[in-house]
Write an enzyme that holds these catalytic residues in place. Sequence first.
Site, PDB file in Angstrom:
ATOM      1  CG  HIS A  68      64.590  83.030  56.743  1.00 43.22           C
ATOM      2  ND1 HIS A  68      63.478  83.258  55.976  1.00 43.22           N
ATOM      3  CD2 HIS A  68      64.634  84.047  57.638  1.00 43.22           C
ATOM      4  CE1 HIS A  68      62.877  84.367  56.380  1.00 43.22           C
ATOM      5  NE2 HIS A  68      63.559  84.855  57.398  1.00 43.22           N
ATOM      6  CG  HIS A  93      57.821  89.819  54.680  1.00 39.30           C
ATOM      7  ND1 HIS A  93      57.194  89.960  55.892  1.00 39.30           N
ATOM      8  CD2 HIS A  93      58.865  88.994  54.896  1.00 39.30           C
ATOM      9  CE1 HIS A  93      57.853  89.265  56.812  1.00 39.30           C
ATOM     10  NE2 HIS A  93      58.874  88.664  56.233  1.00 39.30           N
ATOM     11  CG  HIS A 108      58.635  83.357  56.335  1.00 36.07           C
ATOM     12  ND1 HIS A 108      57.780  84.132  55.599  1.00 36.07           N
ATOM     13  CD2 HIS A 108      59.502  84.212  56.913  1.00 36.07           C
ATOM     14  CE1 HIS A 108      58.119  85.403  55.739  1.00 36.07           C
ATOM     15  NE2 HIS A 108      59.168  85.475  56.521  1.00 36.07           N
ATOM     16  CG  ASP A 142      57.271  77.308  64.901  1.00 34.27           C
ATOM     17  OD1 ASP A 142      56.319  77.095  64.120  1.00 34.27           O
ATOM     18  OD2 ASP A 142      57.512  78.429  65.384  1.00 34.27           O
ATOM     19  N   GLY A 143      55.344  74.192  64.530  1.00 34.79           N
ATOM     20  CA  GLY A 143      54.011  73.878  65.039  1.00 34.79           C
ATOM     21  C   GLY A 143      53.221  75.127  65.418  1.00 34.79           C
ATOM     22  CG  HIS A 156      55.835  80.633  62.412  1.00 31.40           C
ATOM     23  ND1 HIS A 156      56.461  80.407  63.602  1.00 31.40           N
ATOM     24  CD2 HIS A 156      56.057  81.942  62.108  1.00 31.40           C
ATOM     25  CE1 HIS A 156      57.049  81.532  64.010  1.00 31.40           C
ATOM     26  NE2 HIS A 156      56.814  82.471  63.115  1.00 31.40           N
ATOM     27  CG  ASP A 197      61.895  83.701  60.377  1.00 33.09           C
ATOM     28  OD1 ASP A 197      62.793  84.567  60.357  1.00 33.09           O
ATOM     29  OD2 ASP A 197      60.698  83.976  60.221  1.00 33.09           O
ATOM     30  CG  LEU A 228      53.135  83.965  64.822  1.00 30.48           C
ATOM     31  CD1 LEU A 228      52.813  82.865  63.831  1.00 30.48           C
ATOM     32  CD2 LEU A 228      53.737  83.392  66.085  1.00 30.48           C
ATOM     33  CB  ALA A 229      58.019  88.650  66.169  1.00 28.36           C
TER      34      ALA A 229
HETATM   35 ZN   LIG Z   1      60.041  87.078  57.347  1.00 25.20          ZN
END
Ligand SMILES: [Zn+2]
Length: 408
Positions: free
Chosen positions: A84, A220, A241, A273-274, A276, A299, A333-334
Amino acid sequence: MTNKQGSAPGQGQLGQEQQHEVLIYNAKIVTEQGVWDNAMLHVKDGNIALLDEHNDIDAVKLSSGAQQIDAKGSWLLPGFIDVHVHGGYGADFMDSNKEILDTITGFHVKYGTTGMLATSMTAPKADLDRVLAEVNSYMQTDMPYAQLLGVHLEGPFISHKWPGAQNPNFIAPPQVEWLEEWHQLYPQLMKQLTLAPEREGALEVIAWLRDHGIVAACGHTDSSYADIQAAANEGLTHAVHTFNAMKALHHREPGTVGAVLTDERISAEVIADGLHVHPAAIRLLTQVKQQQNLLLITDAMSAAGLGDGDYELGGLPVVVKNGEARLKEGNSLAGSTLTMIDALRFVVREVGVSVEAASRYASGNPAKLLRMDDRLGSIAKGKQADLILVSPELEIERVWIRGSEIVG
Ligand SMILES: [Zn+2]
Protein backbone atom coordinates in the site's frame (compact mmCIF):
# COMPACT_ATOMS: atom_id res chain seq x y z
CA MET A 1 12.17 9.27 13.92
CA THR A 2 12.57 9.55 10.16
CA ASN A 3 15.50 9.19 7.85
CA LYS A 4 14.67 11.11 4.73
CA GLN A 5 17.50 13.06 3.20
CA GLY A 6 15.87 13.54 -0.19
CA SER A 7 18.93 12.53 -2.20
CA ALA A 8 18.47 11.23 -5.72
CA PRO A 9 17.10 7.72 -6.20
CA GLY A 10 19.17 4.54 -5.94
CA GLN A 11 22.75 4.25 -6.99
CA GLY A 12 22.93 0.82 -8.58
CA GLN A 13 20.77 -0.60 -11.35
CA LEU A 14 19.53 -4.09 -11.99
CA GLY A 15 20.75 -5.78 -15.11
CA GLN A 16 24.18 -4.18 -14.88
CA GLU A 17 27.42 -5.81 -13.85
CA GLN A 18 26.65 -5.88 -10.10
CA GLN A 19 24.77 -9.16 -10.54
CA HIS A 20 27.29 -11.73 -9.38
CA GLU A 21 28.13 -14.14 -6.68
CA VAL A 22 28.12 -12.79 -3.13
CA LEU A 23 29.05 -14.27 0.23
CA ILE A 24 27.77 -12.34 3.22
CA TYR A 25 29.23 -13.45 6.56
CA ASN A 26 29.18 -12.36 10.21
CA ALA A 27 25.52 -11.44 9.76
CA LYS A 28 22.61 -11.61 12.17
CA ILE A 29 20.22 -13.37 9.82
CA VAL A 30 16.45 -13.51 10.32
CA THR A 31 15.59 -16.94 8.92
CA GLU A 32 12.37 -18.94 8.85
CA GLN A 33 13.79 -20.87 11.82
CA GLY A 34 14.55 -17.81 13.93
CA VAL A 35 17.48 -15.43 14.27
CA TRP A 36 20.95 -16.83 13.57
CA ASP A 37 23.45 -14.62 15.32
CA ASN A 38 26.69 -15.12 13.48
CA ALA A 39 25.70 -16.65 10.21
CA MET A 40 26.51 -16.70 6.53
CA LEU A 41 24.59 -16.56 3.27
CA HIS A 42 25.71 -17.37 -0.26
CA VAL A 43 23.97 -15.72 -3.23
CA LYS A 44 24.33 -17.17 -6.72
CA ASP A 45 22.36 -16.58 -9.93
CA GLY A 46 19.97 -14.25 -8.14
CA ASN A 47 18.93 -16.76 -5.52
CA ILE A 48 19.97 -17.83 -2.04
CA ALA A 49 22.21 -20.81 -2.75
CA LEU A 50 23.22 -21.57 0.82
CA LEU A 51 22.46 -20.48 4.35
CA ASP A 52 24.82 -21.51 7.14
CA GLU A 53 24.21 -21.05 10.84
CA HIS A 54 27.89 -21.64 11.66
CA ASN A 55 29.49 -19.01 9.45
CA ASP A 56 31.75 -21.67 7.93
CA ILE A 57 33.23 -19.56 5.11
CA ASP A 58 35.89 -22.10 4.11
CA ALA A 59 33.27 -24.71 3.29
CA VAL A 60 31.87 -22.58 0.43
CA LYS A 61 33.32 -22.95 -3.05
CA LEU A 62 33.36 -19.49 -4.58
CA SER A 63 34.17 -18.57 -8.16
CA SER A 64 37.05 -16.15 -8.68
CA GLY A 65 34.93 -13.00 -9.14
CA ALA A 66 32.78 -13.59 -6.07
CA GLN A 67 32.34 -10.72 -3.67
CA GLN A 68 32.80 -11.30 0.07
CA ILE A 69 31.08 -8.98 2.52
CA ASP A 70 31.76 -8.85 6.25
CA ALA A 71 28.40 -7.79 7.71
CA LYS A 72 30.08 -6.98 11.04
CA GLY A 73 27.10 -8.17 13.02
CA SER A 74 24.46 -6.18 11.13
CA TRP A 75 20.99 -7.62 10.54
CA LEU A 76 20.35 -9.41 7.26
CA LEU A 77 16.60 -9.33 6.55
CA PRO A 78 14.40 -10.18 3.58
CA GLY A 79 13.60 -7.05 1.53
CA PHE A 80 10.41 -5.23 2.51
CA ILE A 81 7.21 -5.66 0.50
CA ASP A 82 4.89 -2.66 0.64
CA VAL A 83 1.37 -3.51 -0.55
CA HIS A 84 0.00 0.00 0.00
CA VAL A 85 2.07 2.92 -1.31
CA HIS A 86 0.94 5.83 -3.48
CA GLY A 87 4.26 7.45 -4.29
CA GLY A 88 7.35 9.21 -3.02
CA TYR A 89 10.00 11.78 -3.81
CA GLY A 90 7.52 14.06 -5.59
CA ALA A 91 5.99 11.33 -7.75
CA ASP A 92 2.53 9.71 -7.59
CA PHE A 93 1.41 6.41 -9.14
CA MET A 94 -1.65 8.23 -10.52
CA ASP A 95 0.73 10.11 -12.85
CA SER A 96 2.50 6.90 -13.90
CA ASN A 97 4.99 6.95 -16.75
CA LYS A 98 8.50 5.52 -16.90
CA GLU A 99 10.14 8.48 -15.18
CA ILE A 100 7.53 8.63 -12.40
CA LEU A 101 7.83 4.88 -11.77
CA ASP A 102 11.63 5.06 -11.72
CA THR A 103 11.41 7.89 -9.18
CA ILE A 104 9.02 6.09 -6.82
CA THR A 105 10.77 2.71 -6.94
CA GLY A 106 14.21 4.38 -6.81
CA PHE A 107 13.19 6.31 -3.70
CA HIS A 108 11.63 3.48 -1.72
CA VAL A 109 14.38 0.94 -2.47
CA LYS A 110 16.77 3.14 -0.51
CA TYR A 111 14.61 2.50 2.56
CA GLY A 112 14.57 -1.25 2.13
CA THR A 113 11.53 -1.86 -0.09
CA THR A 114 12.37 -4.47 -2.74
CA GLY A 115 8.78 -5.19 -3.86
CA MET A 116 5.69 -3.00 -3.92
CA LEU A 117 2.15 -2.72 -5.25
CA ALA A 118 1.54 0.43 -7.28
CA THR A 119 -1.45 1.81 -5.40
CA SER A 120 -4.07 3.90 -7.17
CA MET A 121 -6.53 6.41 -5.71
CA THR A 122 -10.28 6.77 -6.20
CA ALA A 123 -10.37 8.39 -9.64
CA PRO A 124 -12.36 8.45 -12.91
CA LYS A 125 -12.21 5.13 -14.76
CA ALA A 126 -10.25 6.64 -17.67
CA ASP A 127 -7.49 7.66 -15.22
CA LEU A 128 -7.39 4.16 -13.74
CA ASP A 129 -7.26 2.71 -17.28
CA ARG A 130 -4.16 4.78 -17.94
CA VAL A 131 -2.44 3.90 -14.65
CA LEU A 132 -2.98 0.18 -15.30
CA ALA A 133 -1.61 0.46 -18.84
CA GLU A 134 1.49 2.39 -17.73
CA VAL A 135 2.28 0.11 -14.77
CA ASN A 136 1.72 -2.95 -16.93
CA SER A 137 4.15 -1.81 -19.62
CA TYR A 138 6.74 -0.78 -17.00
CA MET A 139 6.54 -4.25 -15.50
CA GLN A 140 7.51 -5.74 -18.87
CA THR A 141 10.83 -3.85 -18.74
CA ASP A 142 13.95 -4.43 -16.63
CA MET A 143 12.76 -2.59 -13.55
CA PRO A 144 15.95 -1.00 -12.22
CA TYR A 145 14.93 -0.40 -8.59
CA ALA A 146 12.28 -1.82 -6.26
CA GLN A 147 10.16 -4.29 -8.23
CA LEU A 148 6.52 -3.53 -8.96
CA LEU A 149 4.62 -6.72 -8.14
CA GLY A 150 1.26 -5.51 -9.45
CA VAL A 151 -1.43 -2.95 -8.71
CA HIS A 152 -3.47 -2.26 -5.58
CA LEU A 153 -6.67 -0.43 -6.53
CA GLU A 154 -7.70 1.63 -3.48
CA GLY A 155 -11.28 2.39 -4.47
CA PRO A 156 -13.25 3.53 -6.27
CA PHE A 157 -15.89 1.21 -4.71
CA ILE A 158 -15.66 2.79 -1.26
CA SER A 159 -17.99 4.51 1.22
CA HIS A 160 -19.05 8.14 0.87
CA LYS A 161 -18.96 8.26 4.66
CA TRP A 162 -15.24 7.41 4.94
CA PRO A 163 -13.41 8.91 1.94
CA GLY A 164 -10.38 9.99 4.00
CA ALA A 165 -8.17 11.63 1.42
CA GLN A 166 -9.87 9.87 -1.53
CA ASN A 167 -11.73 12.26 -3.83
CA PRO A 168 -15.46 11.67 -3.05
CA ASN A 169 -16.48 12.88 -6.54
CA PHE A 170 -15.07 9.72 -8.08
CA ILE A 171 -16.49 7.09 -5.73
CA ALA A 172 -18.34 4.54 -7.88
CA PRO A 173 -20.83 1.75 -7.19
CA PRO A 174 -19.19 -1.73 -6.96
CA GLN A 175 -19.27 -3.42 -10.34
CA VAL A 176 -17.62 -6.51 -11.71
CA GLU A 177 -17.64 -5.14 -15.30
CA TRP A 178 -14.65 -2.83 -14.82
CA LEU A 179 -12.65 -5.60 -13.19
CA GLU A 180 -13.53 -8.03 -15.99
CA GLU A 181 -12.33 -5.51 -18.55
CA TRP A 182 -9.02 -4.85 -16.75
CA HIS A 183 -8.47 -8.53 -16.13
CA GLN A 184 -8.94 -9.30 -19.84
CA LEU A 185 -6.36 -6.67 -20.75
CA TYR A 186 -3.82 -7.46 -18.01
CA PRO A 187 -4.46 -10.91 -16.53
CA GLN A 188 -1.69 -10.78 -13.88
CA LEU A 189 -1.72 -7.11 -12.95
CA MET A 190 -4.37 -6.56 -10.28
CA LYS A 191 -3.28 -7.99 -6.95
CA GLN A 192 -5.46 -6.20 -4.41
CA LEU A 193 -8.67 -4.16 -4.38
CA THR A 194 -9.92 -2.08 -1.48
CA LEU A 195 -13.66 -1.61 -1.20
CA ALA A 196 -16.52 -0.99 1.24
CA PRO A 197 -18.21 -4.39 1.70
CA GLU A 198 -21.51 -2.89 2.88
CA ARG A 199 -22.19 -1.31 -0.52
CA GLU A 200 -24.68 -2.88 -2.86
CA GLY A 201 -22.92 -5.20 -5.29
CA ALA A 202 -19.78 -5.48 -3.12
CA LEU A 203 -20.25 -9.15 -2.20
CA GLU A 204 -20.41 -10.05 -5.88
CA VAL A 205 -17.17 -8.15 -6.48
CA ILE A 206 -15.51 -9.91 -3.52
CA ALA A 207 -16.50 -13.33 -4.85
CA TRP A 208 -15.13 -12.37 -8.29
CA LEU A 209 -11.83 -11.26 -6.73
CA ARG A 210 -11.57 -14.50 -4.77
CA ASP A 211 -12.16 -16.53 -7.94
CA HIS A 212 -9.42 -14.60 -9.75
CA GLY A 213 -6.80 -14.86 -6.98
CA ILE A 214 -6.92 -11.13 -6.18
CA VAL A 215 -6.88 -9.93 -2.56
CA ALA A 216 -10.24 -8.48 -1.50
CA ALA A 217 -9.62 -5.87 1.20
CA CYS A 218 -11.98 -3.74 3.24
CA GLY A 219 -11.19 -0.07 3.72
CA HIS A 220 -12.82 3.36 3.57
CA THR A 221 -15.86 1.51 4.86
CA ASP A 222 -18.84 1.87 7.16
CA SER A 223 -19.34 -1.89 7.44
CA SER A 224 -20.97 -3.30 10.54
CA TYR A 225 -19.54 -6.37 12.25
CA ALA A 226 -22.11 -8.48 10.39
CA ASP A 227 -21.24 -6.88 7.02
CA ILE A 228 -17.59 -7.90 7.44
CA GLN A 229 -18.57 -11.42 8.52
CA ALA A 230 -20.67 -11.76 5.37
CA ALA A 231 -17.83 -10.39 3.25
CA ALA A 232 -15.30 -12.80 4.78
CA ASN A 233 -17.69 -15.64 3.92
CA GLU A 234 -17.45 -14.52 0.26
CA GLY A 235 -13.64 -14.27 0.31
CA LEU A 236 -12.61 -10.99 1.98
CA THR A 237 -9.17 -11.65 3.51
CA HIS A 238 -7.59 -8.31 4.29
CA ALA A 239 -8.10 -4.86 5.83
CA VAL A 240 -6.25 -1.73 4.69
CA HIS A 241 -4.80 0.83 7.13
CA THR A 242 -6.65 -0.73 10.07
CA PHE A 243 -8.37 1.80 12.38
CA ASN A 244 -8.12 4.58 9.76
CA ALA A 245 -11.17 5.39 7.60
CA MET A 246 -13.36 2.55 8.88
CA LYS A 247 -16.27 2.15 11.28
CA ALA A 248 -14.82 2.06 14.81
CA LEU A 249 -15.35 -0.50 17.56
CA HIS A 250 -18.34 -0.14 19.84
CA HIS A 251 -18.99 -2.84 22.42
CA ARG A 252 -22.57 -3.44 21.21
CA GLU A 253 -21.78 -2.97 17.50
CA PRO A 254 -18.13 -3.95 17.03
CA GLY A 255 -18.11 -2.40 13.54
CA THR A 256 -15.45 -2.90 10.91
CA VAL A 257 -12.64 -2.58 13.45
CA GLY A 258 -14.17 -5.16 15.79
CA ALA A 259 -14.61 -7.64 12.95
CA VAL A 260 -11.08 -7.12 11.63
CA LEU A 261 -9.61 -7.58 15.12
CA THR A 262 -11.45 -10.80 15.84
CA ASP A 263 -11.76 -12.61 12.51
CA GLU A 264 -8.78 -14.89 11.90
CA ARG A 265 -9.53 -15.00 8.16
CA ILE A 266 -8.62 -11.32 7.85
CA SER A 267 -5.07 -9.92 7.90
CA ALA A 268 -4.54 -6.31 8.88
CA GLU A 269 -2.38 -3.49 7.56
CA VAL A 270 -1.27 -0.70 9.81
CA ILE A 271 0.42 2.68 9.20
CA ALA A 272 3.07 2.67 11.94
CA ASP A 273 4.18 6.30 11.84
CA GLY A 274 2.98 7.36 15.29
CA LEU A 275 0.50 9.80 13.68
CA HIS A 276 -2.19 7.59 12.14
CA VAL A 277 -2.53 5.07 14.99
CA HIS A 278 -1.53 5.24 18.67
CA PRO A 279 1.28 2.81 19.60
CA ALA A 280 -1.07 1.10 22.08
CA ALA A 281 -3.54 0.37 19.28
CA ILE A 282 -0.70 -1.12 17.23
CA ARG A 283 0.27 -3.21 20.28
CA LEU A 284 -3.31 -4.48 20.42
CA LEU A 285 -3.02 -5.48 16.76
CA THR A 286 0.23 -7.36 17.40
CA GLN A 287 -1.56 -9.29 20.14
CA VAL A 288 -4.72 -10.23 18.29
CA LYS A 289 -3.14 -10.73 14.86
CA GLN A 290 -0.05 -12.43 16.31
CA GLN A 291 2.93 -13.02 14.02
CA GLN A 292 1.06 -14.18 10.92
CA ASN A 293 -1.63 -11.64 10.11
CA LEU A 294 -0.22 -8.16 10.58
CA LEU A 295 1.37 -6.13 7.79
CA LEU A 296 3.37 -2.92 7.90
CA ILE A 297 2.67 -0.58 4.99
CA THR A 298 3.68 3.01 4.29
CA ASP A 299 0.58 4.44 2.52
CA ALA A 300 3.27 6.95 1.47
CA MET A 301 2.30 9.85 -0.79
CA SER A 302 4.46 11.88 -3.12
CA ALA A 303 5.72 14.09 -0.28
CA ALA A 304 7.64 11.18 1.27
CA GLY A 305 11.32 12.12 1.09
CA LEU A 306 10.74 15.79 0.36
CA GLY A 307 9.88 17.45 3.66
CA ASP A 308 7.16 19.94 4.54
CA GLY A 309 5.20 21.96 1.97
CA ASP A 310 2.21 21.93 -0.39
CA TYR A 311 1.44 18.79 -2.40
CA GLU A 312 -1.40 17.02 -4.17
CA LEU A 313 -2.92 13.60 -3.61
CA GLY A 314 -5.47 12.23 -6.10
CA GLY A 315 -6.07 15.77 -7.30
CA LEU A 316 -6.75 17.19 -3.81
CA PRO A 317 -4.44 19.78 -2.21
CA VAL A 318 -2.44 18.48 0.77
CA VAL A 319 -0.28 20.32 3.31
CA VAL A 320 2.64 18.52 4.97
CA LYS A 321 3.76 19.93 8.31
CA ASN A 322 6.27 18.15 10.54
CA GLY A 323 5.93 15.09 8.34
CA GLU A 324 2.15 14.98 8.88
CA ALA A 325 0.15 15.11 5.62
CA ARG A 326 -3.39 16.52 5.81
CA LEU A 327 -5.97 17.58 3.23
CA LYS A 328 -6.13 21.37 2.96
CA GLU A 329 -9.94 21.16 3.07
CA GLY A 330 -11.36 19.25 6.03
CA ASN A 331 -8.00 18.42 7.61
CA SER A 332 -8.22 14.63 7.05
CA LEU A 333 -4.95 12.72 7.35
CA ALA A 334 -3.81 12.21 3.75
CA GLY A 335 -1.47 9.29 3.37
CA SER A 336 1.89 9.40 5.07
CA THR A 337 5.48 10.41 4.50
CA LEU A 338 6.64 7.11 5.93
CA THR A 339 9.20 4.65 4.57
CA MET A 340 9.28 0.94 5.41
CA ILE A 341 12.44 1.15 7.53
CA ASP A 342 10.81 3.99 9.53
CA ALA A 343 7.80 1.73 10.12
CA LEU A 344 10.00 -1.18 11.23
CA ARG A 345 11.96 1.07 13.59
CA PHE A 346 8.72 2.46 15.02
CA VAL A 347 7.23 -0.91 15.93
CA VAL A 348 10.54 -2.11 17.39
CA ARG A 349 11.15 1.02 19.47
CA GLU A 350 7.67 2.33 20.28
CA VAL A 351 5.58 -0.83 20.27
CA GLY A 352 8.25 -3.14 21.65
CA VAL A 353 8.20 -6.01 19.15
CA SER A 354 11.33 -7.91 18.15
CA VAL A 355 13.15 -7.22 14.88
CA GLU A 356 12.25 -10.75 13.87
CA ALA A 357 8.51 -10.12 14.34
CA ALA A 358 8.72 -6.73 12.65
CA SER A 359 10.47 -8.36 9.70
CA ARG A 360 7.56 -10.77 9.32
CA TYR A 361 5.10 -7.87 9.30
CA ALA A 362 7.16 -6.06 6.65
CA SER A 363 8.17 -8.95 4.37
CA GLY A 364 6.88 -12.44 5.12
CA ASN A 365 3.23 -11.57 5.68
CA PRO A 366 2.83 -9.36 2.60
CA ALA A 367 4.49 -12.08 0.48
CA LYS A 368 2.01 -14.59 1.89
CA LEU A 369 -0.95 -12.26 1.27
CA LEU A 370 0.09 -11.91 -2.39
CA ARG A 371 0.77 -15.66 -2.63
CA MET A 372 4.36 -14.94 -3.61
CA ASP A 373 5.89 -16.59 -0.55
CA ASP A 374 7.22 -19.45 -2.66
CA ARG A 375 10.00 -17.09 -3.80
CA LEU A 376 9.72 -13.82 -1.81
CA GLY A 377 9.40 -12.56 1.74
CA SER A 378 11.84 -14.68 3.71
CA ILE A 379 15.43 -15.83 3.82
CA ALA A 380 15.63 -19.50 2.90
CA LYS A 381 17.61 -21.64 0.51
CA GLY A 382 16.31 -21.38 -3.07
CA LYS A 383 14.40 -18.12 -2.55
CA GLN A 384 15.05 -14.98 -4.53
CA ALA A 385 17.96 -12.98 -3.05
CA ASP A 386 16.01 -9.81 -2.17
CA LEU A 387 17.95 -8.82 0.91
CA ILE A 388 18.65 -5.83 3.11
CA LEU A 389 21.53 -5.26 5.46
CA VAL A 390 20.39 -3.20 8.44
CA SER A 391 22.66 -1.69 11.11
CA PRO A 392 22.11 -2.33 14.84
CA GLU A 393 20.56 1.19 14.92
CA LEU A 394 18.12 -0.04 12.24
CA GLU A 395 19.42 2.06 9.35
CA ILE A 396 19.60 0.60 5.85
CA GLU A 397 23.19 -0.21 4.85
CA ARG A 398 22.80 -2.23 1.64
CA VAL A 399 19.99 -3.54 -0.56
CA TRP A 400 20.10 -6.41 -3.03
CA ILE A 401 17.40 -7.47 -5.50
CA ARG A 402 17.86 -10.88 -7.13
CA GLY A 403 21.41 -10.75 -5.81
CA SER A 404 22.24 -7.44 -7.51
CA GLU A 405 23.31 -4.65 -5.21
CA ILE A 406 20.95 -1.68 -5.71
CA VAL A 407 21.91 0.39 -2.68
CA GLY A 408 25.27 0.20 -0.92
ZN1 LIG B 1 -6.66 4.81 2.24
